[in-house]
Design a protein around this motif. Structure first.
Motif, mmCIF file in Angstrom:
data_model
loop_
_atom_site.group_PDB
_atom_site.id
_atom_site.type_symbol
_atom_site.label_atom_id
_atom_site.label_comp_id
_atom_site.label_asym_id
_atom_site.label_seq_id
_atom_site.Cartn_x
_atom_site.Cartn_y
_atom_site.Cartn_z
ATOM 1 N N ASN A 383 0.816 -1.220 0.000
ATOM 2 C CA ASN A 383 0.000 0.000 0.000
ATOM 3 C C ASN A 383 0.855 1.278 0.000
ATOM 4 O O ASN A 383 0.677 2.165 0.839
ATOM 5 N N ILE A 384 1.776 1.351 -0.973
ATOM 6 C CA ILE A 384 2.642 2.538 -1.105
ATOM 7 C C ILE A 384 1.948 3.577 -1.966
ATOM 8 O O ILE A 384 1.559 3.304 -3.104
ATOM 9 N N ASN A 385 1.819 4.786 -1.412
ATOM 10 C CA ASN A 385 1.185 5.894 -2.139
ATOM 11 C C ASN A 385 2.023 7.158 -1.970
ATOM 12 O O ASN A 385 2.293 7.583 -0.840
ATOM 13 N N PHE A 386 2.447 7.732 -3.073
ATOM 14 C CA PHE A 386 3.095 9.045 -3.058
ATOM 15 C C PHE A 386 3.192 9.541 -4.490
ATOM 16 O O PHE A 386 3.049 8.784 -5.453
ATOM 17 N N SER A 387 3.428 10.842 -4.651
ATOM 18 C CA SER A 387 3.603 11.420 -5.984
ATOM 19 C C SER A 387 4.792 12.361 -5.974
ATOM 20 O O SER A 387 5.095 13.001 -4.963
ATOM 21 N N LEU A 388 5.475 12.401 -7.095
ATOM 22 C CA LEU A 388 6.640 13.266 -7.272
ATOM 23 C C LEU A 388 6.403 14.148 -8.484
ATOM 24 O O LEU A 388 6.292 13.650 -9.603
ATOM 25 N N GLU A 389 6.326 15.450 -8.259
ATOM 26 C CA GLU A 389 6.081 16.393 -9.351
ATOM 27 C C GLU A 389 7.378 16.717 -10.081
ATOM 28 O O GLU A 389 8.474 16.559 -9.538
ATOM 29 N N SER A 390 7.226 17.194 -11.299
ATOM 30 C CA SER A 390 8.385 17.555 -12.117
ATOM 31 C C SER A 390 9.229 18.613 -11.407
ATOM 32 O O SER A 390 8.710 19.589 -10.874
ATOM 33 N N GLY A 391 10.554 18.394 -11.392
ATOM 34 C CA GLY A 391 11.471 19.348 -10.780
ATOM 35 C C GLY A 391 11.620 19.202 -9.291
ATOM 36 O O GLY A 391 12.459 19.869 -8.681
ATOM 37 N N LYS A 392 10.840 18.326 -8.676
ATOM 38 C CA LYS A 392 10.895 18.133 -7.226
ATOM 39 C C LYS A 392 11.822 16.965 -6.878
ATOM 40 O O LYS A 392 12.243 16.184 -7.734
ATOM 41 N N CYS A 393 12.099 16.874 -5.575
ATOM 42 C CA CYS A 393 12.987 15.818 -5.084
ATOM 43 C C CYS A 393 12.367 15.137 -3.870
ATOM 44 O O CYS A 393 11.872 15.811 -2.957
ATOM 45 N N ILE A 394 12.389 13.827 -3.878
ATOM 46 C CA ILE A 394 11.926 13.047 -2.734
ATOM 47 C C ILE A 394 13.092 12.220 -2.211
ATOM 48 O O ILE A 394 13.842 11.617 -2.984
ATOM 49 N N ALA A 395 13.263 12.205 -0.888
ATOM 50 C CA ALA A 395 14.268 11.358 -0.257
ATOM 51 C C ALA A 395 13.570 10.182 0.409
ATOM 52 O O ALA A 395 12.488 10.331 0.982
ATOM 53 N N VAL A 396 14.175 9.018 0.301
ATOM 54 C CA VAL A 396 13.626 7.809 0.909
ATOM 55 C C VAL A 396 14.628 7.287 1.921
ATOM 56 O O VAL A 396 15.784 7.021 1.583
ATOM 57 N N VAL A 397 14.221 7.171 3.179
ATOM 58 C CA VAL A 397 15.100 6.672 4.227
ATOM 59 C C VAL A 397 14.420 5.515 4.932
ATOM 60 O O VAL A 397 13.213 5.312 4.811
ATOM 61 N N GLY A 398 15.214 4.796 5.692
ATOM 62 C CA GLY A 398 14.672 3.665 6.433
ATOM 63 C C GLY A 398 15.744 2.647 6.736
ATOM 64 O O GLY A 398 16.826 2.689 6.156
ATOM 65 N N PRO A 399 15.471 1.726 7.643
ATOM 66 C CA PRO A 399 16.457 0.708 8.011
ATOM 67 C C PRO A 399 16.807 -0.187 6.827
ATOM 68 O O PRO A 399 16.070 -0.281 5.848
ATOM 69 N N SER A 400 17.947 -0.855 6.953
ATOM 70 C CA SER A 400 18.359 -1.799 5.918
ATOM 71 C C SER A 400 17.325 -2.901 5.760
ATOM 72 O O SER A 400 16.804 -3.425 6.738
ATOM 73 N N GLY A 401 17.004 -3.230 4.493
ATOM 74 C CA GLY A 401 16.044 -4.297 4.228
ATOM 75 C C GLY A 401 14.599 -3.862 4.276
ATOM 76 O O GLY A 401 13.701 -4.697 4.207
ATOM 77 N N SER A 402 14.367 -2.566 4.360
ATOM 78 C CA SER A 402 12.982 -2.085 4.475
ATOM 79 C C SER A 402 12.262 -2.007 3.133
ATOM 80 O O SER A 402 11.055 -1.850 3.080
ATOM 81 N N GLY A 403 13.033 -2.104 2.004
ATOM 82 C CA GLY A 403 12.404 -2.104 0.686
ATOM 83 C C GLY A 403 12.646 -0.856 -0.131
ATOM 84 O O GLY A 403 11.955 -0.618 -1.125
ATOM 85 N N LYS A 404 13.642 -0.049 0.256
ATOM 86 C CA LYS A 404 13.882 1.232 -0.430
ATOM 87 C C LYS A 404 14.341 1.014 -1.882
ATOM 88 O O LYS A 404 13.798 1.613 -2.806
ATOM 89 N N SER A 405 15.346 0.160 -2.071
ATOM 90 C CA SER A 405 15.851 -0.090 -3.428
ATOM 91 C C SER A 405 14.797 -0.776 -4.284
ATOM 92 O O SER A 405 14.659 -0.488 -5.472
ATOM 93 N N THR A 406 14.040 -1.681 -3.682
ATOM 94 C CA THR A 406 12.965 -2.361 -4.409
ATOM 95 C C THR A 406 11.956 -1.342 -4.919
ATOM 96 O O THR A 406 11.477 -1.437 -6.055
ATOM 97 N N LEU A 407 11.651 -0.358 -4.091
ATOM 98 C CA LEU A 407 10.668 0.672 -4.456
ATOM 99 C C LEU A 407 11.094 1.408 -5.730
ATOM 100 O O LEU A 407 10.296 1.543 -6.663
ATOM 101 N N VAL A 408 12.341 1.857 -5.794
ATOM 102 C CA VAL A 408 12.776 2.615 -6.980
ATOM 103 C C VAL A 408 12.957 1.705 -8.188
ATOM 104 O O VAL A 408 12.829 2.158 -9.330
ATOM 105 N N ASN A 409 13.229 0.413 -7.962
ATOM 106 C CA ASN A 409 13.384 -0.514 -9.088
ATOM 107 C C ASN A 409 12.076 -0.787 -9.821
ATOM 108 O O ASN A 409 12.076 -1.285 -10.956
ATOM 109 N N LEU A 410 10.950 -0.462 -9.175
ATOM 110 C CA LEU A 410 9.650 -0.653 -9.818
ATOM 111 C C LEU A 410 9.385 0.401 -10.888
ATOM 112 O O LEU A 410 8.587 0.165 -11.794
ATOM 113 N N ILE A 411 10.058 1.547 -10.793
ATOM 114 C CA ILE A 411 9.786 2.644 -11.733
ATOM 115 C C ILE A 411 10.264 2.298 -13.151
ATOM 116 O O ILE A 411 9.494 2.413 -14.111
ATOM 117 N N PRO A 412 11.516 1.830 -13.337
ATOM 118 C CA PRO A 412 11.950 1.446 -14.698
ATOM 119 C C PRO A 412 11.564 0.010 -15.054
ATOM 120 O O PRO A 412 12.060 -0.533 -16.032
#
Length: 618
Positions: A383-412
């Motif tokens: 249930n991940i919900n967020f939006s990133l507008e053009s020209g903006k920046c979002i930072a993702v933090v969290g403990p190791s193994g929380s799913g951060k890299s997996t989250l960005v790998n879904l975009i491409p």
């Protein structure tokens, strides 16, 4: 004589091969022969060449009878010379046709493996990231190399061996029965005896070779461990030289004993083989003598000699055909392994009506109720919900193994969501053309990969038609051009395998320059500085910060200053967004981020702004 190499060459199936014996079906055979179908004309030529070659190979044995009867016993020099020359000519002709047959075999086999390798490589290129993370890399390479190379051996050896040996036997039997059917039957009854010593010795040597291989593996293991730089250092530091020597000497002595046993097994095999090989001719001579002296005055010495020669020609084909079942099963198993990979479904592929938007993309991203798992019983994102507008920046933090890299790998679409949808510029990424999507997304990952080539070649991988000016500008933006200028060959400096001739920071900055050449609409920095020293990190940070302010970007953050520069911070914990907001909002909230700030950013209070918690694989 059976090969002495190893169990696979002994003519016997291993227990594992027996257990995993492939089921040979009509569809499997049809699929195998579909690879031969494009080359059916060449295969027909091979068949004709085998028939002619096998027939011609047996002719000198028949001509030997003529040489004896009409030349020597008949005292005719003209016929003697004629049949000798004819025999030599036939032998030469058979050999030349054999060369042509080998060339055709090799040509067909090479083209079939060429087709299979291309098809396999194309198929594997389409596989998702899941395939490469869940499968052993060595196994993937084995399927691409040795398994497909084995197909070549099947075509050049197994198939042609079946044809050649079968035709040789048929022709030999026909000639033998034409010469004398009684002696032909005597010869046939003797032939199976030849296989007895071969099978018996094969089993013995197969057993010994299995032990030898295990012993050899143990020796190699000792050498690899104790002769390596690290291993030898450990041996010296703990004073274990004598212990390691005794261990090696013991295994080496066992290997010597096995080698002697194997050598003697081969010697007894040759004794048995020689004995059994002599029985057949002797029986034919005996039966032939009885027929000549008491029953059949038409039987000649030459006829008996021909039958003995043809019997000798039959030993090899009979033995090989007796063992052909093993080769056949292994061939089917090899094809089955290859087809298993071909049949793996392509998880990530273009939709039939994939969209390629016109115009310049904005790089906007939206996650709508996104869920993802590698295995159904282990949810990674939920249930991940967020939006990133053009020209903006979002930072993702969290403990190791929380799913951060997996989250960005879904975009491409390195993986596809298992629930919800990811949108790029308002369109579900699964509906976009894959090439278009990935062209406009640039990722700088934690683990930088450079090909074994020059800096220029690695940069041009992103944009093959980039000009010298574009390369230099990208390198300047990535804060690496100063280093390149100092190199003797500049952009043509060789980086080594996986970039090992460069430091971690230099590799990372080159990877940033490579991504910049793509000029992506969305930049993703996935822990780009986590494994670097402070000086390298600062140089990369100096390169990243201007990019954040000028491009739509997502950061899996590692520095406090980077997080502060983000328009929004997402805190991922246990696969869900547990908190979101700006730095000050999250610190004041007293939740997960506040705890991370107090424990992980503590050095920021004393002048360091580095995010100190250790990142691992997500």
């Amino acid at each position: 004589m059976p090969p002495v190499g190893g169990p696979r060459g002994m003519g016997f199936l291993t227990e594992e091969e027996k257990k995993n014996r492939p089921k040979v079906t009509k569809s499997l055979l049809k699929r195998i022969f579909s690879y031969l179908k494009p080359y059916w004309k060449q295969m027909l030529l091979v068949l004709i060449a085998i028939i002619i070659s096998s027939t011609l190979t047996l002719l000198p044995s028949v001509l030997t009878g003529k040489i004896i009867d009409e030349g020597l016993i008949g005292r005719s020099m003209r016929k003697l010379v004629f049949f000798i020359v004819l025999s030599l000519a036939v032998t030469l002709g058979a050999n030349l046709i054999g060369v042509f047959e080998n060339y055709l075999n090799s040509w067909i086999a090479q083209h079939i493996t060429y087709d299979m390798r291309n098809k396999m490589y194309e198929h594997l290129q389409k596989m998702s990231q899941r395939f490469f993370t869940s499968n052993n890399q060595g196994d993937i390479i084995t399927r691409m190399t040795s398994d497909i190379s084995g197909v070549q051996q099947i075509i050049t050896n197994t198939l042609t061996s079946i044809l050649s040996n079968s035709i040789t036997l048929i022709v030999a039997l026909i000639v033998m029965f034409r010469q004398n059917w009684i002696l032909a039957i005597v010869g046939i009854l003797v032939v199976p005896l030849f296989a007895i010593p071969t099978r018996s010795a094969g089993k013995t040597r197969w057993s010994i070779t299995k032990e030898s291989q295990a012993c050899s593996d143990e020796i190699n293991g000792i050498l690899n461990e104790t002769m390596s730089v690290s291993g030898q250092l450990l041996v010296k530091l703990f004073g274990m030289e004598k212990t390691e020597y005794e261990k090696y000497e013991k295994v080496n002595h066992r290997m010597i004993k096995l080698n002697i046993r194997e050598g003697m097994a081969g010697r007894w095999f040759r004794v048995a083989l020689s004995t059994f090989s002599s029985i057949g001719p002797m029986l034919i001579y005996l039966a032939g003598g009885i027929l000549m002296m008491h029953y059949d005055s038409d039987l000649t010495v030459g006829d008996i000699t021909v039958l003995v020669a043809l019997l000798g020609r039959m030993y090899g084909p009979v033995n090989q055909l007796l063992n052909i079942q093993v080769d056949w099963i292994r061939s089917m198993a090899m094809f089955t392994r290859i087809f298993e990979y071909f049949d793996m479904p392509v998880e990530i592929e273009n939709a039939p009506d994939a969209i390629t938007p016109e115009g310049t993309p904005e790089g906007e991203v939206e996650f709508r109720n996104v869920g993802f798992y590698y295995e159904k019983d282990r949810q990674i994102l939920e249930n991940i919900n967020f939006s990133l507008e053009s020209g903006k920046c979002i930072a993702v933090v969290g403990p190791s193994g929380s799913g951060k890299s997996t989250l960005v790998n879904l975009i491409p679409r390195l993986y596809d969501v298992t629930a919800g949808e990811v949108l790029f510029d308002g369109t579900d990424v699964r509906k976009l053309d894959l090439a278009y999507l990935r062209k406009h997304i640039g990722i700088v990952s934690q683990e930088t990969y450079l090909f074994n080539g020059t800096i220029r070649e690695n940069l041009l991988y992103a944009k093959p038609d980039a000009t010298e000016e574009e390369l230099i500008e990208a390198c300047k933006q990535a804060n690496i051009y100063e280093f390149i200028e100092k190199q003797e060959t500049g952009l043509d400096t060789v980086v080594g395998n996986r970039g090992l001739k460069l430091s971690g920071g230099e590799k990372q900055r080159i990877s940033i320059a490579r991504v910049l050449l793509k000029d992506p609409a969305l930049m993703i920095f996935d822990e780009a500085t986590s494994a670097l020293d402070s000086i390298s990190e600062q140089k990369i940070q100096d390169a990243i910060e201007p990019l954040i302010s000028s491009r739509t970007s997502i950061l899996i953050a590692h520095r406090l200053s980077t997080i502060l520069a983000a328009d929004e911070i997402l805190v991922i914990k246990d696969g869900v967004i547990s908190e979101r907001g700006t730095h000050s909002e999250l610190v004041n909230r007293g939740g997960v981020y506040s705890e991370l700030y107090k424990t992980q950013f503590s050095k920021a209070e004393t002048g360091s702004d580095r995010f100190e918690y250790t990142e691992g694989e997500d």
